[in-house]
Design an enzyme around this catalytic site. Sequence first.
Site, PDB file in Angstrom:
ATOM      1  N   SER A 176      16.716 -40.734  86.583  1.00 57.09           N
ATOM      2  CA  SER A 176      17.959 -40.156  86.053  1.00 57.09           C
ATOM      3  C   SER A 176      19.089 -41.183  85.921  1.00 57.09           C
ATOM      4  O   SER A 176      19.835 -41.137  84.930  1.00 57.09           O
ATOM      5  CB  SER A 176      18.418 -38.980  86.928  1.00 57.09           C
ATOM      6  OG  SER A 176      17.526 -37.908  86.772  1.00 57.09           O
ATOM      7  N   THR A 184      17.735 -32.870  93.197  1.00 53.03           N
ATOM      8  CA  THR A 184      16.279 -32.971  93.137  1.00 53.03           C
ATOM      9  C   THR A 184      15.684 -32.736  94.521  1.00 53.03           C
ATOM     10  O   THR A 184      16.390 -32.324  95.448  1.00 53.03           O
ATOM     11  CB  THR A 184      15.856 -34.326  92.498  1.00 53.03           C
ATOM     12  OG1 THR A 184      14.443 -34.316  92.305  1.00 53.03           O
ATOM     13  CG2 THR A 184      16.229 -35.513  93.357  1.00 53.03           C
ATOM     14  N   LYS A 240      16.827 -28.344  96.113  1.00 56.19           N
ATOM     15  CA  LYS A 240      17.179 -27.390  95.051  1.00 56.19           C
ATOM     16  C   LYS A 240      17.440 -25.973  95.566  1.00 56.19           C
ATOM     17  O   LYS A 240      18.373 -25.310  95.103  1.00 56.19           O
ATOM     18  CB  LYS A 240      16.076 -27.364  93.987  1.00 56.19           C
ATOM     19  CG  LYS A 240      16.071 -28.596  93.102  1.00 56.19           C
ATOM     20  CD  LYS A 240      15.029 -28.472  92.010  1.00 56.19           C
ATOM     21  CE  LYS A 240      15.085 -29.670  91.080  1.00 56.19           C
ATOM     22  NZ  LYS A 240      14.081 -29.589  90.008  1.00 56.19           N
ATOM     23  N   ASP A 264      16.126 -26.905  84.462  1.00 55.77           N
ATOM     24  CA  ASP A 264      14.696 -27.237  84.377  1.00 55.77           C
ATOM     25  C   ASP A 264      14.001 -26.446  83.271  1.00 55.77           C
ATOM     26  O   ASP A 264      13.202 -26.998  82.502  1.00 55.77           O
ATOM     27  CB  ASP A 264      13.985 -26.953  85.709  1.00 55.77           C
ATOM     28  CG  ASP A 264      14.264 -28.009  86.770  1.00 55.77           C
ATOM     29  OD1 ASP A 264      14.681 -29.123  86.408  1.00 55.77           O
ATOM     30  OD2 ASP A 264      14.068 -27.712  87.963  1.00 55.77           O
ATOM     31  N   GLY A 305       0.349 -24.368  90.306  1.00 57.65           N
ATOM     32  CA  GLY A 305       1.441 -24.641  91.242  1.00 57.65           C
ATOM     33  C   GLY A 305       2.390 -23.469  91.325  1.00 57.65           C
ATOM     34  O   GLY A 305       2.468 -22.642  90.395  1.00 57.65           O
ATOM     35  N   GLY A 332       5.599 -24.056  93.214  1.00 55.50           N
ATOM     36  CA  GLY A 332       6.783 -24.619  93.855  1.00 55.50           C
ATOM     37  C   GLY A 332       8.018 -24.458  92.977  1.00 55.50           C
ATOM     38  O   GLY A 332       8.072 -23.591  92.098  1.00 55.50           O
ATOM     39  N   ILE A 342       4.291 -31.580  83.996  1.00 53.74           N
ATOM     40  CA  ILE A 342       5.716 -31.865  84.202  1.00 53.74           C
ATOM     41  C   ILE A 342       5.899 -33.137  85.021  1.00 53.74           C
ATOM     42  O   ILE A 342       7.011 -33.646  85.151  1.00 53.74           O
ATOM     43  CB  ILE A 342       6.514 -30.666  84.784  1.00 53.74           C
ATOM     44  CG1 ILE A 342       6.181 -30.383  86.252  1.00 53.74           C
ATOM     45  CG2 ILE A 342       6.316 -29.423  83.935  1.00 53.74           C
ATOM     46  CD1 ILE A 342       7.212 -29.441  86.905  1.00 53.74           C
ATOM     47  N   TYR A 362       5.924 -37.007  85.301  1.00 54.12           N
ATOM     48  CA  TYR A 362       6.112 -38.011  84.240  1.00 54.12           C
ATOM     49  C   TYR A 362       5.953 -39.448  84.732  1.00 54.12           C
ATOM     50  O   TYR A 362       6.203 -40.394  83.983  1.00 54.12           O
ATOM     51  CB  TYR A 362       7.462 -37.816  83.537  1.00 54.12           C
ATOM     52  CG  TYR A 362       8.665 -37.986  84.418  1.00 54.12           C
ATOM     53  CD1 TYR A 362       9.229 -36.894  85.064  1.00 54.12           C
ATOM     54  CD2 TYR A 362       9.242 -39.242  84.621  1.00 54.12           C
ATOM     55  CE1 TYR A 362      10.330 -37.039  85.881  1.00 54.12           C
ATOM     56  CE2 TYR A 362      10.349 -39.389  85.433  1.00 54.12           C
ATOM     57  CZ  TYR A 362      10.886 -38.293  86.063  1.00 54.12           C
ATOM     58  OH  TYR A 362      11.977 -38.450  86.882  1.00 54.12           O
TER      59      TYR A 362
HETATM   60  N1  NAP Z   1       9.747 -33.446  84.327  1.00 56.64           N
HETATM   61  C1  NAP Z   1      10.725 -32.890  85.036  1.00 56.64           C
HETATM   62  O1  NAP Z   1      11.881 -32.805  84.597  1.00 56.64           O
HETATM   63  C2  NAP Z   1      10.398 -32.298  86.382  1.00 56.64           C
HETATM   64  C3  NAP Z   1      11.209 -31.279  86.921  1.00 56.64           C
HETATM   65  C4  NAP Z   1      10.868 -30.753  88.171  1.00 56.64           C
HETATM   66  C5  NAP Z   1       9.753 -31.247  88.861  1.00 56.64           C
HETATM   67  N2  NAP Z   1       9.012 -32.252  88.305  1.00 56.64           N
HETATM   68  C6  NAP Z   1       7.820 -32.789  89.011  1.00 56.64           C
HETATM   69  O2  NAP Z   1       6.963 -31.703  89.338  1.00 56.64           O
HETATM   70  C7  NAP Z   1       6.274 -31.967  90.540  1.00 56.64           C
HETATM   71  C8  NAP Z   1       6.421 -30.786  91.502  1.00 56.64           C
HETATM   72  O3  NAP Z   1       7.787 -30.650  91.845  1.00 56.64           O
HETATM   73  P1  NAP Z   1       8.314 -29.335  92.630  1.00 56.64           P
HETATM   74  O4  NAP Z   1       9.779 -29.503  92.773  1.00 56.64           O
HETATM   75  O5  NAP Z   1       7.787 -28.099  92.007  1.00 56.64           O
HETATM   76  O6  NAP Z   1       7.611 -29.553  94.067  1.00 56.64           O
HETATM   77  P2  NAP Z   1       7.339 -28.441  95.202  1.00 56.64           P
HETATM   78  O7  NAP Z   1       8.317 -27.335  95.135  1.00 56.64           O
HETATM   79  O8  NAP Z   1       7.195 -29.219  96.464  1.00 56.64           O
HETATM   80  O9  NAP Z   1       5.892 -27.818  94.802  1.00 56.64           O
HETATM   81  C9  NAP Z   1       4.742 -28.629  94.869  1.00 56.64           C
HETATM   82  C10 NAP Z   1       3.543 -27.853  94.310  1.00 56.64           C
HETATM   83  O10 NAP Z   1       2.419 -28.751  94.335  1.00 56.64           O
HETATM   84  C11 NAP Z   1       1.359 -28.126  95.064  1.00 56.64           C
HETATM   85  N3  NAP Z   1       0.568 -29.143  95.753  1.00 56.64           N
HETATM   86  C12 NAP Z   1       1.011 -30.130  96.562  1.00 56.64           C
HETATM   87  N4  NAP Z   1      -0.023 -30.846  97.031  1.00 56.64           N
HETATM   88  C13 NAP Z   1      -1.162 -30.294  96.512  1.00 56.64           C
HETATM   89  C14 NAP Z   1      -2.551 -30.591  96.614  1.00 56.64           C
HETATM   90  N5  NAP Z   1      -3.005 -31.602  97.360  1.00 56.64           N
HETATM   91  N6  NAP Z   1      -3.414 -29.811  95.935  1.00 56.64           N
HETATM   92  C15 NAP Z   1      -2.989 -28.776  95.173  1.00 56.64           C
HETATM   93  N7  NAP Z   1      -1.683 -28.440  95.039  1.00 56.64           N
HETATM   94  C16 NAP Z   1      -0.781 -29.199  95.696  1.00 56.64           C
HETATM   95  C17 NAP Z   1       2.038 -27.193  96.031  1.00 56.64           C
HETATM   96  O11 NAP Z   1       1.127 -26.218  96.483  1.00 56.64           O
HETATM   97  P3  NAP Z   1       1.368 -25.453  97.886  1.00 56.64           P
HETATM   98  O12 NAP Z   1       2.269 -24.305  97.591  1.00 56.64           O
HETATM   99  O13 NAP Z   1       0.002 -25.074  98.306  1.00 56.64           O
HETATM  100  O14 NAP Z   1       1.985 -26.473  98.821  1.00 56.64           O
HETATM  101  C18 NAP Z   1       3.153 -26.629  95.141  1.00 56.64           C
HETATM  102  O15 NAP Z   1       2.649 -25.636  94.287  1.00 56.64           O
HETATM  103  C19 NAP Z   1       6.833 -33.281  91.071  1.00 56.64           C
HETATM  104  O16 NAP Z   1       5.966 -34.322  90.705  1.00 56.64           O
HETATM  105  C20 NAP Z   1       8.159 -33.416  90.347  1.00 56.64           C
HETATM  106  O17 NAP Z   1       8.553 -34.764  90.186  1.00 56.64           O
HETATM  107  C21 NAP Z   1       9.301 -32.775  87.081  1.00 56.64           C
END
Ligand code: NAP
Length: 294
Positions: free
Chosen positions: A36, A81, A85, A122, A148, A150, A237, A239
């Site tokens: 960012s 981030t 959040k 988002d 996912g 999260g 998502i 990157y």
């Molecule tokens: N492009 C963008 O603008 C943008 C915006 C937001 C996020 N992102 C990216 O999206 C990703 C997730 O972010 P978030 O904020 O949603 O994170 P989060 O709230 O921590 O959620 C993580 C998700 O990943 C799953 N997970 C983690 N380890 C796993 C594994 N070993 N096997 C299977 N599932 C697994 C978790 O499952 P459980 O529930 O079982 O733990 C949960 O569903 C990150 O890489 C982030 O950088 C990108």
Amino acid sequence: MLYASEPLAGKDSMTSRSEHFALAGVMGWPVSHSRSPILHNFLMREHGLTGAYVPLAVKPDHLEIALRALAPLGFSGCNITIPHKEHALAIVDAAEPVARRIGAVSCITVRHDGSLLGTNNDAYGFIHNLQQQQPSWRGDAGPVAVIGAGGGARAIVYALATHGTTEIRVINRTFARAELLSRESGAPITPIPWEERHRAVEGVTMLVNTTSQGMVGQPSLDLSLATLPVDAIVCDIVYVPLQTPLLEAARHRGNPTVDGLGMLLHQARPAWKSWFGIDPEITPALRAALEATL
Ligand SMILES: NC(=O)c1ccc[n+]([C@@H]2O[C@H](COP(=O)([O-])OP(=O)(O)OC[C@H]3O[C@@H](n4cnc5c(N)ncnc54)[C@H](OP(=O)(O)O)[C@@H]3O)[C@@H](O)[C@H]2O)c1
């Protein structure tokens, strides 16, 4: 907490602030991976703003005190981030309905009286990136699989539901979290256990990875694409890297793909409107500047 949304900072506010240094940032822990600052400092140069967009490494216990410091330090606002959040939603003085629906804040604006307005960009970023990369996409085209449950998934599910998707299969490692998302979001979600993931992509029109799997330092997403229709759009998502193993596998079998960088880029538009009263264009040059760092 107040929920009424007050007028956002507009052109007038930028005019009055223009005598000062324009300040914004991204608050997270860790935050050094965030692209960012590159994105927003590029825009500041392009729009001739004197100012800076800085990474703000804030530990979870310090979130409230750090957010309360934004106004006295002269910040126009900040992005939020991981892992802040959801907690930020409980701290802000007012929240836009989209942030309440998603249950998380991704962007905060400091209002004229120093109070904090939270929103979530988002979903906006996801949809605008998808529409740019796959202009023929329609939300009502058919079932969508979301891997996912999260914070990212919450925003994607909201975006899909508000664009007419009537069947969203949420597949998550922790099934209870998929069920919770289904109950809380009000979206048309079918929660699916992790063990059934390989078959759950059968017949979908789009597949979206919202897990951290495939991100640099993480293993690839363990998902077979064997039953996925070849015309289904595949989005990630994540990157970093830009071409995740999931996107590479999808592209190899002929599926159209959408990478996650544009989701980040497009979020700058509503943030800048709110902070500085400026509507920045998301240009190929901006994307190239970020791609060069991936
Ligand atoms: N492009 C963008 O603008 C943008 C915006 C937001 C996020 N992102 C990216 O999206 C990703 C997730 O972010 P978030 O904020 O949603 O994170 P989060 O709230 O921590 O959620 C993580 C998700 O990943 C799953 N997970 C983690 N380890 C796993 C594994 N070993 N096997 C299977 N599932 C697994 C978790 O499952 P459980 O529930 O079982 O733990 C949960 O569903 C990150 O890489 C982030 O950088 C990108």
